[in-house]
Each structure stands twice: as structure tokens, then as C-alpha cells.
Scaffold this motif. Structure first.
Motif, PDB file in Angstrom:
ATOM      1  N   ASP A  50       0.900  -1.242  -0.053  1.00 31.99           N
ATOM      2  CA  ASP A  50       0.077   0.099  -0.119  1.00 31.99           C
ATOM      3  C   ASP A  50       1.073   1.333   0.127  1.00 31.99           C
ATOM      4  N   SER A  51       0.398   2.231  -0.413  1.00 31.96           N
ATOM      5  CA  SER A  51       1.123   3.586  -0.576  1.00 31.96           C
ATOM      6  C   SER A  51       0.315   4.597  -0.493  1.00 31.96           C
ATOM      7  N   TYR A  52       0.784   6.027  -0.156  1.00 28.00           N
ATOM      8  CA  TYR A  52       0.062   7.149  -0.284  1.00 28.00           C
ATOM      9  C   TYR A  52       0.953   8.316  -0.340  1.00 28.00           C
ATOM     10  N   SER A  53       0.513   9.239  -0.967  1.00 28.47           N
ATOM     11  CA  SER A  53       1.485  10.545  -1.307  1.00 28.47           C
ATOM     12  C   SER A  53       0.616  11.710  -1.328  1.00 28.47           C
ATOM     13  N   ARG A  54       0.771  12.931  -0.699  1.00 33.01           N
ATOM     14  CA  ARG A  54       0.089  13.897  -0.834  1.00 33.01           C
ATOM     15  C   ARG A  54       0.893  15.329  -0.697  1.00 33.01           C
ATOM     16  N   ILE A  55       1.088  16.319  -1.560  1.00 31.61           N
ATOM     17  CA  ILE A  55       1.474  17.484  -1.278  1.00 31.61           C
ATOM     18  C   ILE A  55       0.922  18.371  -0.144  1.00 31.61           C
ATOM     19  N   VAL A  56       1.397  18.568   0.857  1.00 30.88           N
ATOM     20  CA  VAL A  56       1.021  19.240   1.913  1.00 30.88           C
ATOM     21  C   VAL A  56       1.603  20.610   2.091  1.00 30.88           C
ATOM     22  N   ARG A  57       3.030  20.665   1.835  1.00 32.51           N
ATOM     23  CA  ARG A  57       3.751  21.975   2.016  1.00 32.51           C
ATOM     24  C   ARG A  57       3.721  22.517   3.437  1.00 32.51           C
ATOM     25  N   LEU A  58       4.230  21.681   4.296  1.00 34.74           N
ATOM     26  CA  LEU A  58       4.443  21.954   5.591  1.00 34.74           C
ATOM     27  C   LEU A  58       5.357  23.115   5.795  1.00 34.74           C
ATOM     28  N   GLY A  59       6.067  23.271   5.031  1.00 30.60           N
ATOM     29  CA  GLY A  59       7.278  24.397   5.299  1.00 30.60           C
ATOM     30  C   GLY A  59       6.749  25.720   4.702  1.00 30.60           C
ATOM     31  N   GLU A  60       5.537  25.748   4.010  1.00 33.76           N
ATOM     32  CA  GLU A  60       5.061  27.063   3.767  1.00 33.76           C
ATOM     33  C   GLU A  60       5.425  28.308   4.479  1.00 33.76           C
ATOM     34  N   GLY A  61       5.985  29.237   4.071  1.00 39.82           N
ATOM     35  CA  GLY A  61       6.192  30.327   4.919  1.00 39.82           C
ATOM     36  C   GLY A  61       7.357  30.403   6.005  1.00 39.82           C
ATOM     37  N   LEU A  62       7.999  29.122   6.084  1.00 41.06           N
ATOM     38  CA  LEU A  62       8.881  28.972   7.169  1.00 41.06           C
ATOM     39  C   LEU A  62      10.176  29.897   7.172  1.00 41.06           C
ATOM     40  N   ALA A  63      10.421  29.960   5.770  1.00 37.34           N
ATOM     41  CA  ALA A  63      11.843  30.761   5.584  1.00 37.34           C
ATOM     42  C   ALA A  63      11.665  32.170   6.078  1.00 37.34           C
ATOM     43  N   SER A  64      10.514  32.839   6.100  1.00 36.99           N
ATOM     44  CA  SER A  64      10.233  34.251   6.512  1.00 36.99           C
ATOM     45  C   SER A  64       9.888  34.209   7.888  1.00 36.99           C
ATOM     46  N   SER A  65       9.191  33.240   8.417  1.00 36.45           N
ATOM     47  CA  SER A  65       8.546  33.090   9.781  1.00 36.45           C
ATOM     48  C   SER A  65       9.242  32.509  10.897  1.00 36.45           C
ATOM     49  N   GLY A  66       9.885  31.492  10.484  1.00 33.01           N
ATOM     50  CA  GLY A  66      10.802  30.681  11.315  1.00 33.01           C
ATOM     51  C   GLY A  66       9.758  29.636  12.013  1.00 33.01           C
ATOM     52  N   GLN A  67       8.427  29.525  11.727  1.00 32.27           N
ATOM     53  CA  GLN A  67       7.455  28.832  12.172  1.00 32.27           C
ATOM     54  C   GLN A  67       6.679  27.990  11.222  1.00 32.27           C
ATOM     55  N   LEU A  68       6.161  27.014  11.577  1.00 31.51           N
ATOM     56  CA  LEU A  68       5.199  26.201  10.957  1.00 31.51           C
ATOM     57  C   LEU A  68       3.766  26.934  10.980  1.00 31.51           C
ATOM     58  N   SER A  69       3.123  27.467   9.936  1.00 31.07           N
ATOM     59  CA  SER A  69       1.857  27.876   9.801  1.00 31.07           C
ATOM     60  C   SER A  69       0.661  26.976  10.465  1.00 31.07           C
ATOM     61  N   GLU A  70      -0.501  27.564  10.997  1.00 36.23           N
ATOM     62  CA  GLU A  70      -1.526  26.893  11.255  1.00 36.23           C
ATOM     63  C   GLU A  70      -2.167  26.109  10.016  1.00 36.23           C
ATOM     64  N   THR A  71      -2.183  26.812   8.902  1.00 35.32           N
ATOM     65  CA  THR A  71      -2.736  26.272   7.722  1.00 35.32           C
ATOM     66  C   THR A  71      -1.858  25.153   7.229  1.00 35.32           C
ATOM     67  N   ALA A  72      -0.579  25.363   7.368  1.00 37.25           N
ATOM     68  CA  ALA A  72       0.211  24.475   6.728  1.00 37.25           C
ATOM     69  C   ALA A  72       0.207  22.964   7.739  1.00 37.25           C
ATOM     70  N   MET A  73       0.168  23.134   9.069  1.00 37.35           N
ATOM     71  CA  MET A  73       0.088  22.028   9.870  1.00 37.35           C
ATOM     72  C   MET A  73      -1.515  21.428   9.944  1.00 37.35           C
ATOM     73  N   ASP A  74      -2.413  22.021   9.642  1.00 37.11           N
ATOM     74  CA  ASP A  74      -3.814  21.641   9.296  1.00 37.11           C
ATOM     75  C   ASP A  74      -3.611  20.608   8.175  1.00 37.11           C
ATOM     76  N   ARG A  75      -3.083  20.813   6.924  1.00 37.93           N
ATOM     77  CA  ARG A  75      -2.798  20.170   5.915  1.00 37.93           C
ATOM     78  C   ARG A  75      -2.252  18.797   6.194  1.00 37.93           C
ATOM     79  N   ALA A  76      -0.901  19.035   6.819  1.00 37.00           N
ATOM     80  CA  ALA A  76      -0.336  17.762   7.261  1.00 37.00           C
ATOM     81  C   ALA A  76      -0.984  16.892   8.151  1.00 37.00           C
ATOM     82  N   VAL A  77      -1.704  17.596   9.019  1.00 43.56           N
ATOM     83  CA  VAL A  77      -2.410  16.595  10.008  1.00 43.56           C
ATOM     84  C   VAL A  77      -3.362  15.604   9.185  1.00 43.56           C
TER      85      VAL A  77
END
Length: 390
Positions: A50-77
């Protein structure tokens, strides 16, 4: 349909067989993607169930903010919940869940891991760059070609790029089991630049207003790579024609698919294919000089990768400038496969083990010291290893 990585053999029935896991699973939550593989043992390899793959962009905005955004974390969860649903179908399954640069770099990375455990029950392990380099090699070991002395394994991620300089002949000689125990890596380096972070640092203008935009990306990455002593240590060897490249990232497989002119991405056509530098350059230029909208219509790129693929191309171009090679081999495999193989080979019946002395290696991410290539073969000085191959 199950995918066989190697020819199945009769299962081992000796001492310890009852305690071994019947099924193995590897979950890789990266800066850009969430991927899962579930497999059972097939000889020294595995057969995918079995396999699974999805683009979640967990690191979106990380370069500028230094944090994982709520929206990105929601997608990953949400993606991780889907993975948990799949994993719950399998009993007696040995699972390893890893995460990489996004959680290493984010100030709220640990809080996110706690949220994941509470919400999904999955325990994510943030691995080091060194472990990431080792697993990427292990997952693509079958594609290492020993016609040259060295193979540079290029793993371009969403938030970082891992490079491993491999003794190709030792890799073939040791095989998967031997390389899992003692990786034939002469040196490795991790760079805090990936397709997500680079594209956010140098955003592309939709109107193509800056004709030198792409060149600036390449120049930025080249400067970063040259700060590491691997440019001096391995560069001359590759310039002498003694090395070749093995790319394990989505950037490389996407470019290879464009080069092949596939109307639909087909793993069997891409995995293991050799492409000349001229061929990869032509595929890159086709994407580089297309509008973002046109790029998104490429069947092997699509809208999800259209915004990020040129950043990956720039990283690959920079690598190719410093460690030249006539051709590159594309690998549609990497961390997940490396995790599975490490689980399988560490799960074999235990025999007598020789005690070996090991030496600690300084963290590549120590910003107070000049970046150096780290050795994984027990030598403090890479010259000791290179002299044997000179």
C-alpha cells in the motif's frame, strides 16, 4: 497492485522468525510532501502492499517566519490521518515515522509533533541530516553504478538538500545488508535550501519581469555549496571524470519524465533511467522559458509542482556546476524505501556482532564553524578515504 523491489525468496524460518514483523511501514513527512509505504519482506528487499502521497507544503512560509503556520500544520495533520487509516488495516506492522527539515528548523516543531501524536496517535521522529543522507542512499542503493569510482547522491527536498559522496565500488560489494550496517559514504553535507525555501526566498514574477531571475537562484545556491569543503575535496575528482550523479528527488524524476516526453508520469519508465546533462538541460529550458500557466499543463509537472520545479532545477544546476558529470541517473525512490530497508535488515535474526569503535562527527549545522563534509565511514579526515581511491 503490489510492486516488487527484488525477486521474492522463501522466508527465513530460523531462530527469531516468530518475533519478526510480518509487515513494515515507512512514513516520511517532508517539507513539501507526506508519503507512506507499507510492504512485506521479499528476500533482501520488499514488496509494496500500500502507498500514499500528498503535497502538504508543511514548510510554507517557514523561511520568513521561522514557524510552521496553522494552515500548513492543518494540511499535514489531515494527510497523516489518512496515513493512520491505512496503517490500521495491518496487524503486526513495524512502523517508523520520520520528519525532516521543516520540523528541524521550525521554532514550533516540537509542538507540532505533540499535536500529531495527540490527534493521530502517530509518533513522528525528527531525524538528523546525517540520518537523512544515509537513508536516501540506502533507498536508492540498487541504482548505484560502479563503472565510476564515486557516486554523488542528490536528494533535493522541500526545505533542505542532502548530498552524499559514495564509494560506488564498496556500495556494490557490500549490497543492501552490508551498506545498512556500514554505509559506503565517504562524506555527506546538508544545506538549508530546498524547493520550497528557495522559491519563497526568490519568488517568481508571473510576468517574467526579471530576465535574470533564474540565474540569481543558481548563483545563490552555488555560493552556498562552495562554502562547504566538499567542493575542493570532491570537485577535482568529478572534473577528472571519476564520478556521476544519482538524483532521488521529485525535481530529478520530473525532469527525466519531461525529457522522455511522457504523456503521463510512469514510474517504471523513469526509475533508473540515465539522462545526459544535455538532455536534462533541454528539459529544464522547456520549463524555464514557459509561463507558469504553460508549465502547469505539462503532464508530468502539473499545477502542484509548477511553482516549485524551477527552484529544484536551480539547485540541480548548481550541484552539476561544482561536481560535473556527463550524465545523471534518476531514482524514483529514496527516504521511504531507505526506512523500509533499514527496518527489514535490522529486523533479521540477531547473530553475534563484533564490537566496533565509533567516532562522533560534528553537526553539519554548527553555524559557528566553517562547513565541512562529514564522514560516515569512521575516518576523521576524508583524505584518508580519498587517498585509497586516488
Amino acid at each position: 497492485m503490489a510492486r516488487k523491489m527484488t525477486a521474492p525468496k522463501k522466508p527465513y524460518r530460523g531462530s527469531g522468525a516468530k518475533n519478526r514483523s510480518a509487515t513494515f511501514a515507512a512514513l516520511d513527512l517532508g517539507t513539501n510532501n507526506c508519503r507512506l509505504l507499507v510492504a512485506d519482506r521479499a528476500g533482501d528487499g520488499f514488496r509494496v502492499l500500500d502507498s500514499y502521497s500528498r503535497i502538504v507544503r508543511l514548510g510554507e512560509g517557514l523561511a520568513s517566519s521561522g514557524q510552521l503556520s496553522e494552515t500548513a500544520m492543518d494540511r499535514a495533520v489531515e494527510a497523516l490521518k489518512n496515513c493512520k487509516t491505512k496503517l490500521d488495516k495491518y496487524r503486526n506492522c513495524q512502523v517508523r515515522c520520520i520528519t525532516t527539515q521543516a520540523c528541524r528548523a521550525a521554532s514550533n516543531g516540537n509542538e507540532f509533533l505533540q499535536r500529531v501524536k495527540k490527534t493521530t496517535g502517530l509518533k513522528l521522529e525528527t531525524i538528523s541530516p546525517k540520518e537523512e543522507a544515509k537513508l536516501a542512499l540506502l533507498g536508492s542503493l540498487d541504482l548505484v553504478d560502479d563503472s565510476k569510482d564515486f557516486t554523488l547522491v542528490v536528494d533535493i527536498g522541500g526545505g533542505s538538500t542532502e548530498l552524499s559522496w559514495v564509494d560506488a565500488k564498496a556500495a556494490k560489494r557490500r549490497g543492501v545488508s552490508g551498506s545498512a550496517a556500514r554505509p559506503p559514504i565517504l562524506g555527506w553535507a546538508s544545506f538549508p535550501v530546498g524547493v520550497v525555501t528557495l522559491s519563497e526566498t526568490f519568488p517568481e514574477h508571473a510576468d517574467g519581469g526579471d530576465p535574470f531571475w533564474y540565474d540569481k537562484l543558481v548563483e545563490y545556491v552555488v555560493k552556498l555549496l562552495r562554502e562547504n569543503d566538499a567542493a575542493d575535496r570532491f570537485g577535482p575528482l568529478f572534473e577528472a571524470g571519476r564520478g556521476q550523479l544519482l538524483g532521488t528527488s521529485g525535481t530529478v524524476t520530473s525532469l527525466a519524465a519531461v525529457h522522455l516526453g511522457l504523456s503521463k508520469y510512469t514510474r517504471s519508465a523513469v526509475d533508473g533511467v540515465w539522462v545526459s546533462q544535455e538532455g536534462m538541460d533541454a528539459a529544464r529550458d522547456k520549463l524555464r522559458f514557459a509561463t507558469p500557466e504553460k508549465r502547469a499543463t505539462e503532464p508530468c509537472i502539473g499545477p502542484d509542482r509548477a511553482e516549485l520545479v524551477l527552484a529544484g532545477c536551480a539547485i540541480l544546476d548548481a550541484v552539476w556546476q561544482i561536481w560535473p558529470s556527463e550524465r545523471l541517473r534518476a531514482a524514483d525512490r529514496g527516504l521511504r524505501e531507505g526506512v523500509l530497508l533499514s527496518l527489514i535488515h535490522s529486523n533479521k535474526p540477531a547473530g553475534k556482532k563484533k564490537r566496533k569503535r565509533t567516532r562522533n562527527v560534528k553537526n553539519q549545522n554548527n553555524t559557528n564553524a566553517k562547513p565541512k563534509t562529514n564522514a560516515l565511514n569512521g575516518t576523521d579526515n576524508l583524505s584518508d578515504s580519498l587517498d585509497k581511491l586516488s
